[in-house]
Design an enzyme around this catalytic site. Sequence first.
Site, PDB file in Angstrom:
ATOM      1  N   HIS A   1      -4.790  14.936  -8.304  1.00  7.99           N
ATOM      2  CA  HIS A   1      -4.873  13.527  -8.988  1.00  7.99           C
ATOM      3  C   HIS A   1      -3.987  13.270  -9.911  1.00  7.99           C
ATOM      4  O   HIS A   1      -3.832  11.908 -10.200  1.00  7.99           O
ATOM      5  CB  HIS A   1      -6.270  13.202  -9.092  1.00  7.99           C
ATOM      6  CG  HIS A   1      -7.076  13.376  -7.770  1.00  7.99           C
ATOM      7  ND1 HIS A   1      -7.251  12.194  -6.867  1.00  7.99           N
ATOM      8  CD2 HIS A   1      -7.802  14.223  -6.993  1.00  7.99           C
ATOM      9  CE1 HIS A   1      -7.846  12.583  -5.857  1.00  7.99           C
ATOM     10  NE2 HIS A   1      -8.364  13.668  -5.882  1.00  7.99           N
TER      11      HIS A   1
ATOM     12  N   ASP B   1       0.988  -1.325  -0.145  1.00  8.68           N
ATOM     13  CA  ASP B   1       0.037  -0.026  -0.175  1.00  8.68           C
ATOM     14  C   ASP B   1       0.947   1.400   0.024  1.00  8.68           C
ATOM     15  O   ASP B   1       1.781   1.416   0.451  1.00  8.68           O
ATOM     16  CB  ASP B   1      -0.778   0.047   1.275  1.00  8.68           C
ATOM     17  CG  ASP B   1      -2.020   1.065   1.192  1.00  8.68           C
ATOM     18  OD1 ASP B   1      -2.969   0.977   0.589  1.00  8.68           O
ATOM     19  OD2 ASP B   1      -1.762   2.224   1.703  1.00  8.68           O
TER      20      ASP B   1
ATOM     21  N   GLU C   1      -4.990   2.464  -3.933  1.00 14.36           N
ATOM     22  CA  GLU C   1      -3.335   2.593  -4.042  1.00 14.36           C
ATOM     23  C   GLU C   1      -2.880   1.102  -3.496  1.00 14.36           C
ATOM     24  O   GLU C   1      -1.668   1.303  -2.961  1.00 14.36           O
ATOM     25  CB  GLU C   1      -2.806   3.605  -3.054  1.00 14.36           C
ATOM     26  CG  GLU C   1      -3.163   3.629  -1.441  1.00 14.36           C
ATOM     27  CD  GLU C   1      -4.600   4.375  -1.326  1.00 14.36           C
ATOM     28  OE1 GLU C   1      -4.850   4.822  -0.077  1.00 14.36           O
ATOM     29  OE2 GLU C   1      -5.396   4.420  -2.239  1.00 14.36           O
TER      30      GLU C   1
ATOM     31  N   ARG D   1      10.653 -12.763   1.891  1.00 19.28           N
ATOM     32  CA  ARG D   1      10.723 -11.389   2.633  1.00 19.28           C
ATOM     33  C   ARG D   1      11.957 -10.405   2.226  1.00 19.28           C
ATOM     34  O   ARG D   1      11.627  -9.325   1.899  1.00 19.28           O
ATOM     35  CB  ARG D   1      11.110 -11.527   4.179  1.00 19.28           C
ATOM     36  CG  ARG D   1      11.001 -10.043   4.858  1.00 19.28           C
ATOM     37  CD  ARG D   1      11.556 -10.424   6.317  1.00 19.28           C
ATOM     38  NE  ARG D   1      11.366  -9.204   7.083  1.00 19.28           N
ATOM     39  CZ  ARG D   1      10.343  -8.709   7.821  1.00 19.28           C
ATOM     40  NH1 ARG D   1       9.179  -9.610   7.910  1.00 19.28           N
ATOM     41  NH2 ARG D   1      10.420  -7.566   8.474  1.00 19.28           N
TER      42      ARG D   1
END
Length: 545
Positions: free
Chosen positions: A436, A423, A466, A481
């Site tokens: 925007h 995100d 997003e 990871r």
Amino acid sequence: MNTADSDSPPVAALLERAEERRLAGDYLAGGELAQQAADLAAAIGDAAGEAAALRSVANQLMRLGRQEEAIAACRRAAMMLEGLDDPAGLCDVLTVQAMPLMDLGMHDEALGVLATAREIAQRLGDRELLYWVHNRTGVVHGSMGDRELSTACLMQALGMADGMNAEARFCILNNVSDNAVYEVTRLRGRGDTEAADRVLTGALGHVVEALTLAREARHPFREALSLDNHGMLLALAGDLDGAFRLIEESRRIAVEAGYRSLESAALQHQARVRLMRGDHAEAIEGLLLALDRAHRAGEKPMAMEIFRELSEAHERIGDFMAALAYYRDFHDLERELHNEVAAARARMAAHHFELDNVRLEAENARLEAELHRARSAELAADNLLWQRQATEDALTGLPNRRSADDRLPKMAADGPVWVALADVDHFKRVNDRYGHPVGDEVLRRIARILLDGIEPADLVARFGGEEFLLAVHGSGAEDARAQCELLRAAVAAYPWGSIEPGLSVTISIGLAEAAGPDALAGALNRADQRLYDAKRQGRNRVHGD
């Protein structure tokens, strides 16, 4: 199609001669030969040859101070390369076009064409094109006074210069050295003498190598440039006598070769060295001579800088009336330059409009010739568009959530899958501050970064807003990871300021393992919770099982 006269030299031969003159520093003769090549290519319908010749024209004219003509040549070349579907050639021309735009004071336009060039170079994965983009982006930021960002871009380019030709290596070494003159002054001004000394030591090594390359190439323009930079760096190192000698050698070469702007710069820099010595009267005399040469060469930005230095020099000797007069001259010329930039923008807009008309006429002719074929293919195209809209995110071009929901079970059926939710941090602030359209561009760039960082068999999708989904085949928790950390770092390190000054963007990532199709829902819920944990603990981080 017309043909050339039998006794006319072919385009390639003319262009080769033009480049030989450029590489010898004879830009006037080189530019004339390149224009002959462009005219001949246009006459025989050789669009690729005309585009290459126009690039050479622009590359030589800008060194003669004919910036608007150089920009016009670049735009014509770009139009042709778009028609030829030659993205590498287009990227190359855009990096050239940025330089005359910068010299005219049109920095936003210069960064705009470089941003487009960067997208093309990254899409092609072309290291040499990326080198030129970073190099010239650094030069533009330096011209804008942002020396810290300039240094970052130039050092990135320097790290990519190994194995490139002597011209490319000279260019980055010279640019790094030139930028260091200002960066050392900036660092000393804020009291960071240790960092200033590191920059100065590195730059002295770079400028010596640049000077060697210039002399090996027997290129007087490059030799004069590097001598001048070497002199200014020596002055900062405290060797004022050595500095003056090198700058005088640069000035002599510039006079002999007719490089007026380099002569003005050398005179200006000699005056700076005299000011460092405390020879104020001689420094003022030198600045007045430099001002005269700058006026003759039409170098108004340089003249403006000399006015400012004359004001400071008179202030040092207590002649405040003269200092004020030169300060007013500085601001008068600054206003004049602003007006000239506006006028240049208007002229180039008119030229762009003319090119658009040419492009439109050519496009109309092409469309008319292909009308029958286009009509017969319309139904198939509509069907393909519907399929894409059903499975593809319109903004980023990534698979959408529907497509991800279809592909994830198939991936998990082949073995363990690591799913991650990424995100964008503080995305609402980006939209609120920059608008925007900038927010949309940020999402497109992140999509490309994520896509470039995974294997073809893995998945990146836009999950909504997003938020992005990543799915990678089982490679163990540590490897999964590490891959997410690389993607997070790539987003944070991206030069977001090229889109809007001051813009920075990071992402947070939540990671979980799905052992099979039945475990996907639980893994996505855990990834969402890990994403929440990453946000809550400071953002710009990865949290996993």
